[in-house]
Design a protein around this motif. Structure first.
Motif, PDB file in Angstrom:
ATOM      1  N   TRP A 148       0.733  -1.194  -0.024  1.00 34.26           N
ATOM      2  CA  TRP A 148       0.015  -0.048  -0.051  1.00 34.26           C
ATOM      3  C   TRP A 148       0.838   1.036   0.124  1.00 34.26           C
ATOM      4  CZ3 TRP A 148      -3.743  -1.778   4.396  1.00 34.26           C
ATOM      5  CH2 TRP A 148      -4.623  -2.658   3.751  1.00 34.26           C
ATOM      6  N   GLY A 149       0.477   2.215  -0.959  1.00 33.55           N
ATOM      7  CA  GLY A 149       1.294   3.186  -0.734  1.00 33.55           C
ATOM      8  C   GLY A 149       0.965   4.426   0.233  1.00 33.55           C
ATOM      9  N   ALA A 150       1.358   5.502   0.327  1.00 31.93           N
ATOM     10  CA  ALA A 150       1.175   6.604   0.994  1.00 31.93           C
ATOM     11  C   ALA A 150      -0.154   7.231   0.579  1.00 31.93           C
ATOM     12  CB  ALA A 150       2.259   7.805   0.906  1.00 31.93           C
ATOM     13  N   ASP A 198      -0.879  10.417  -0.242  1.00 30.42           N
ATOM     14  CA  ASP A 198      -0.635  11.193  -1.263  1.00 30.42           C
ATOM     15  C   ASP A 198      -0.515  10.520  -2.659  1.00 30.42           C
ATOM     16  OD1 ASP A 198      -0.517  13.433   0.307  1.00 30.42           O
ATOM     17  OD2 ASP A 198       1.726  14.094   0.027  1.00 30.42           O
ATOM     18  N   ASP A 199       0.085   9.310  -2.677  1.00 28.55           N
ATOM     19  CA  ASP A 199       0.035   8.473  -3.789  1.00 28.55           C
ATOM     20  C   ASP A 199      -1.244   7.989  -4.221  1.00 28.55           C
ATOM     21  OD1 ASP A 199       2.717   8.630  -3.856  1.00 28.55           O
ATOM     22  OD2 ASP A 199       3.061   7.069  -2.527  1.00 28.55           O
ATOM     23  N   LEU A 200      -2.137   7.782  -3.143  1.00 33.30           N
ATOM     24  CA  LEU A 200      -3.634   7.363  -3.461  1.00 33.30           C
ATOM     25  C   LEU A 200      -4.134   8.546  -4.028  1.00 33.30           C
ATOM     26  CD1 LEU A 200      -5.901   5.363  -2.913  1.00 33.30           C
ATOM     27  CD2 LEU A 200      -6.290   6.342  -0.775  1.00 33.30           C
ATOM     28  N   ALA A 242      -3.265  11.071  -5.927  1.00 34.66           N
ATOM     29  CA  ALA A 242      -2.850  10.936  -7.390  1.00 34.66           C
ATOM     30  C   ALA A 242      -3.429  10.088  -8.213  1.00 34.66           C
ATOM     31  CB  ALA A 242      -1.124  11.087  -7.480  1.00 34.66           C
ATOM     32  N   GLN A 243      -3.391   8.962  -7.663  1.00 36.48           N
ATOM     33  CA  GLN A 243      -4.132   7.444  -8.266  1.00 36.48           C
ATOM     34  C   GLN A 243      -5.539   8.105  -8.607  1.00 36.48           C
ATOM     35  OE1 GLN A 243      -3.413   4.116  -6.320  1.00 36.48           O
ATOM     36  NE2 GLN A 243      -1.172   4.451  -6.088  1.00 36.48           N
TER      37      GLN A 243
END
Length: 356
Positions: free
Chosen positions: A264-266, A268-270, A272-273
């Motif tokens: 799982w990403g951070a 902020d990454d979510l 952006a996705q």
């Protein structure tokens, strides 16, 4: 002309039937439909007549929409003059749900509203009787039966009413942490697990619904006009609006379930996705009463329960699969989720399965 009975805030006219629309997403298992119809049969009444009145076929072979199930609930209540399907110690006469909502409308907090609702239901139904217990960070609504206990369907109906009102009072879905049933697991126990979206256990000492104790402090600010709107659409709105698989949080949950927790990403990454700014995503989640951290916790909890119940993996390996840096962190988290250690939960589950 005699006035039709008021049910869940609506006037129900059998002669006019009811037009139903598909939700497209939230469907109700045909097993739940059959259980509701069985309540009619036990009182010597005709399911075929009730189904025809709301435009449903005499034989339900597949899932129906939440609106369709809500219409069925209304029709059965009208036929039996009992909004609890004849499963309480005393009938919950038509109009009781409306009075219950008025009873809790002006409570200041969810804690006060829940306790008022339980007192009302205790008086109206008499059996089962509910009360609140707070321990280990959980608020547990516990049901006790005077007799030998009830069917899973009876407890489910009780939880639908109580949880639905609670969610409406605070204007958001309240995540469930655990749902226990005193009765044995029915043949379609998987439907119960899917419906609640939380760990479900059968053959327990008592029936209980567990929430985070912190939600009891949530304020209530609902008006009489808002109540009228709520009652016009009940009980279908309870089945649809506050389902666990609705909203942005559900979309995030679905996205996270597609990859291992360790990947799982951070936040902020979510964002952006999902083509949002972090602030927009955070604001929208807050509007649903959720955070990225709580969504991840819920998925880890559900996966932990599933792995403990269905595999022989060691606790250390489960902790690693769930993305915990060390087993002790998993132990602390699991105790927070269930008030039990992973090993204790596994033993309890195995014992219950063996007794069945």
């Amino acid at each position: 002309m005699t006035e039709a009975p008021r049910i869940f805030g609506q006037f129900y006219h059998i002669s006019q039937g009811m037009t139903m629309t598909e939700t497209g997403r939230r469907m109700i298992s045909p097993f739940f439909v059959e259980e509701a119809l069985d309540c009619l049969r036990r009182q010597g009444k005709s399911p075929k007549k009730v189904l025809a009145a709301i435009g449903l076929p005499a034989r339900i072979e597949g899932p129906i929409s939440a609106e369709g199930y809500g219409a069925l609930w209304l029709a059965i209540a009208a036929e039996m003059d009992d909004e609890f399907f004849g499963m309480g110690g005393r009938p919950m006469r038509c109009g009781s749900f409306t009075l219950l909502c008025h009873c809790v409308l002006h409570a200041k907090t969810l804690d006060q509203g829940l306790r008022r609702a339980l007192r009302f239901l205790n008086v109206v139904l008499e059996d089962p009787a509910g009360h609140v217990e707070i321990a280990d960070g959980l608020a547990q609504i516990v049901l006790t039966d005077r007799a030998d206990g009830r069917s899973a369907f009876a407890y489910r109906a009780y939880w639908i009413l109580l949880h639905g009102i609670a969610c409406w009072l605070v204007g958001r879905r309240i995540p469930l942490r655990m749902v226990d049933f005193r009765c044995a697991e029915p043949d379609h126990g998987a439907d119960y697990r899917l419906f609640f979206g939380a760990p479900v256990r059968f053959s327990q000492a008592v029936s209980r619904l567990a929430l985070d104790a912190s939600v009891l402090k949530l304020p209530i600010a609902r008006s009489e006009q808002a109540l009228k709107q709520f009652l016009r659409n009940a009980p279908a709105n309870i089945l649809v609006r506050y389902r666990y698989d609705a909203g942005l949080a559900a979309a995030i949950r679905k996205r996270l379930r597609q990859v291992p927790p360790a990947s799982w990403g951070a936040f902020d990454d979510l964002a952006a996705q999902m083509r949002m700014s972090p602030s927009t995503l955070r604001h929208r989640l807050q509007a649903e009463g959720r955070t990225y951290a709580t969504i991840r916790d819920e998925i880890r909890r559900d996966l932990a329960v599933e792995l403990l119940q269905t595999t022989t993996l060691g606790v250390g390996e489960i902790a690693a699969r769930l993305g915990f840096s060390e087993p002790s962190a998993f132990h602390r988290a699991f105790r927070k989720w269930t008030a039990k250690s992973p090993a204790g939960f596994r033993r309890e589950t195995a014992t219950a399965s063996g007794s069945r």
